[in-house]
Motif scaffolding. Structure first.
Motif, PDB file in Angstrom:
ATOM      1  N   ASN A 261      13.150  -9.996   6.474  1.00  0.00           N
ATOM      2  CA  ASN A 261      11.928  -9.944   6.042  1.00  0.00           C
ATOM      3  C   ASN A 261      10.877  -9.184   6.744  1.00  0.00           C
ATOM      4  O   ASN A 261       9.953  -8.607   6.271  1.00  0.00           O
ATOM      5  CB  ASN A 261      11.392 -11.351   5.428  1.00  0.00           C
TER       6      ASN A 261
ATOM      7  N   ILE B 159       8.769  -5.610   5.642  1.00  0.00           N
ATOM      8  CA  ILE B 159       7.335  -5.685   5.462  1.00  0.00           C
ATOM      9  C   ILE B 159       6.855  -4.557   6.355  1.00  0.00           C
ATOM     10  O   ILE B 159       5.993  -3.706   6.039  1.00  0.00           O
ATOM     11  CB  ILE B 159       6.762  -7.252   5.698  1.00  0.00           C
TER      12      ILE B 159
ATOM     13  N   ILE C 297       1.105  -3.473  -1.817  1.00  0.00           N
ATOM     14  CA  ILE C 297       1.224  -4.161  -0.533  1.00  0.00           C
ATOM     15  C   ILE C 297       0.437  -3.610   0.666  1.00  0.00           C
ATOM     16  O   ILE C 297      -0.096  -4.406   1.608  1.00  0.00           O
ATOM     17  CB  ILE C 297       2.436  -4.646  -0.266  1.00  0.00           C
TER      18      ILE C 297
ATOM     19  N   ARG D 221      -3.120  -4.172   0.063  1.00  0.00           N
ATOM     20  CA  ARG D 221      -3.646  -5.662   0.405  1.00  0.00           C
ATOM     21  C   ARG D 221      -3.514  -5.826   2.076  1.00  0.00           C
ATOM     22  O   ARG D 221      -4.836  -6.332   2.514  1.00  0.00           O
ATOM     23  CB  ARG D 221      -2.208  -6.519   0.300  1.00  0.00           C
ATOM     24  N   LYS D 222      -2.978  -5.111   2.789  1.00  0.00           N
ATOM     25  CA  LYS D 222      -3.189  -5.395   4.209  1.00  0.00           C
ATOM     26  C   LYS D 222      -4.539  -4.485   4.640  1.00  0.00           C
ATOM     27  O   LYS D 222      -5.139  -5.041   5.424  1.00  0.00           O
ATOM     28  CB  LYS D 222      -1.836  -4.457   4.690  1.00  0.00           C
TER      29      LYS D 222
ATOM     30  N   SER E 230      -4.348 -16.125   4.168  1.00  0.00           N
ATOM     31  CA  SER E 230      -2.941 -15.806   4.181  1.00  0.00           C
ATOM     32  C   SER E 230      -2.718 -14.773   3.045  1.00  0.00           C
ATOM     33  O   SER E 230      -3.439 -15.057   2.009  1.00  0.00           O
ATOM     34  CB  SER E 230      -2.020 -16.947   3.743  1.00  0.00           C
TER      35      SER E 230
ATOM     36  N   GLY F 275       0.428 -13.164   2.153  1.00  0.00           N
ATOM     37  CA  GLY F 275       1.697 -12.740   1.944  1.00  0.00           C
ATOM     38  C   GLY F 275       2.800 -14.175   1.328  1.00  0.00           C
ATOM     39  O   GLY F 275       3.757 -13.994   1.435  1.00  0.00           O
TER      40      GLY F 275
ATOM     41  N   LYS G 214      -0.324 -11.822  -6.310  1.00  0.00           N
ATOM     42  CA  LYS G 214       0.132 -10.633  -7.222  1.00  0.00           C
ATOM     43  C   LYS G 214      -0.276 -10.874  -8.671  1.00  0.00           C
ATOM     44  O   LYS G 214       0.286 -12.134  -9.160  1.00  0.00           O
ATOM     45  CB  LYS G 214       1.440 -10.042  -6.872  1.00  0.00           C
TER      46      LYS G 214
ATOM     47  N   VAL H 136      -2.908  -6.617  -6.491  1.00  0.00           N
ATOM     48  CA  VAL H 136      -3.073  -7.609  -5.724  1.00  0.00           C
ATOM     49  C   VAL H 136      -4.476  -8.381  -6.075  1.00  0.00           C
ATOM     50  O   VAL H 136      -5.488  -7.504  -6.036  1.00  0.00           O
ATOM     51  CB  VAL H 136      -2.911  -7.499  -4.236  1.00  0.00           C
TER      52      VAL H 136
END
Length: 241
Positions: free
Chosen positions: A10, A14, A45, A48-49, A149, A151, A183, A233
């Motif tokens: 994982n 990512i 994603i 999102r970061k 948080s 994720g 999401k 997101v």
């Protein structure tokens, strides 16, 4: 590549998603890598970061000694990419994750920063956080200006989140804020990721999340809502009650 030396699948996935570069040298593997990396969800994603990084940078600019708690921290890429103009030397960052390799990775990567943050890592299952008593949580972890948080929540059912979100709020200082990311099931095709990568989420849209927040004791008047550029997101910035 450092990705090839990460044992946790994982974490490796990512980080490869953030790098936006195929890790397979060639052939069908490279084709599949690029197919995934070019998908809307992979792009979301990365967005999102970026959103979390910029949001946190603004928090630190306003409060250079902020205490920040990151739940299910993963690789903490948003901190690895913090702008050099943001002084993180006096920031206290606590990262909680169940995976020790992720925590070791964070320690290594953030120690390389030009302005390293004051880092504390906690190896713990988020379920313990959700089931903990408020006084015990505060005694163990203290109070923070930010609890966030980005994720985690898509993998947890409503029943668990209704316990976790109040627990997170208990960790906030009086003027603290939470940042949550979900999401939007209306904005992507979940079957594409379920069938091809065995990647499943609890399906929610804004209405579902808003109801979840209300049932967790979080009224709409305390919530600011954002989306990343693709709209996939959703972010909920929540002020403490």
């Amino acid at each position: 590549s450092i990705i090839q030396h990460i044992k946790n699948a994982n974490l490796a996935i990512i980080e490869a998603t953030y790098d936006n570069a195929p890790v397979t040298p060639g052939g069908i593997g490279a084709y599949l890598d690029n197919y995934y990396l070019n998908s809307h969800l992979a792009a979301a994603i990365r967005n999102r970061k970026d959103f979390a990084r910029d949001w946190l940078a603004n928090v630190i600019r306003a409060n250079p000694r902020a205490k920040i708690f990151n739940i299910a921290s993963g690789s903490c890429r948003e901190w690895q990419e913090m702008p050099k103009s943001v002084n993180t030397n006096e920031v206290n960052l606590t990262c909680l994750d169940l995976d020790q390799e992720s925590l070791d990775y964070i320690k290594d990567r953030l120690a390389r920063q030009e302005k390293p943050v004051k880092l504390k890592t906690v190896k713990e299952n988020v379920l313990r956080l959700a089931l903990g008593k408020e006084a015990d949580l505060v005694a163990k972890h203290g109070r923070h200006d930010v609890v966030y948080s980005i994720g985690l929540y898509d993998y947890l059912p409503d029943k668990l989140l209704k316990r976790l979100l109040p627990a997170q709020e208990a960790l906030l200082a009086d003027d603290g804020r939470m940042l949550l990311a979900f999401k939007d099931k209306e904005k992507y095709l979940p079957t594409r990721y379920d069938w091809l990568t065995d990647w499943r989420f609890v399906p929610r849209n804004d209405e579902d999340v808003s109801m979840l927040l209300r049932e967790s004791g979080i009224g709409n008047e305390r919530v600011k809502f954002y989306r990343e550029p693709l709209g996939i997101v959703m972010f909920y910035e929540i002020s403490k009650k």
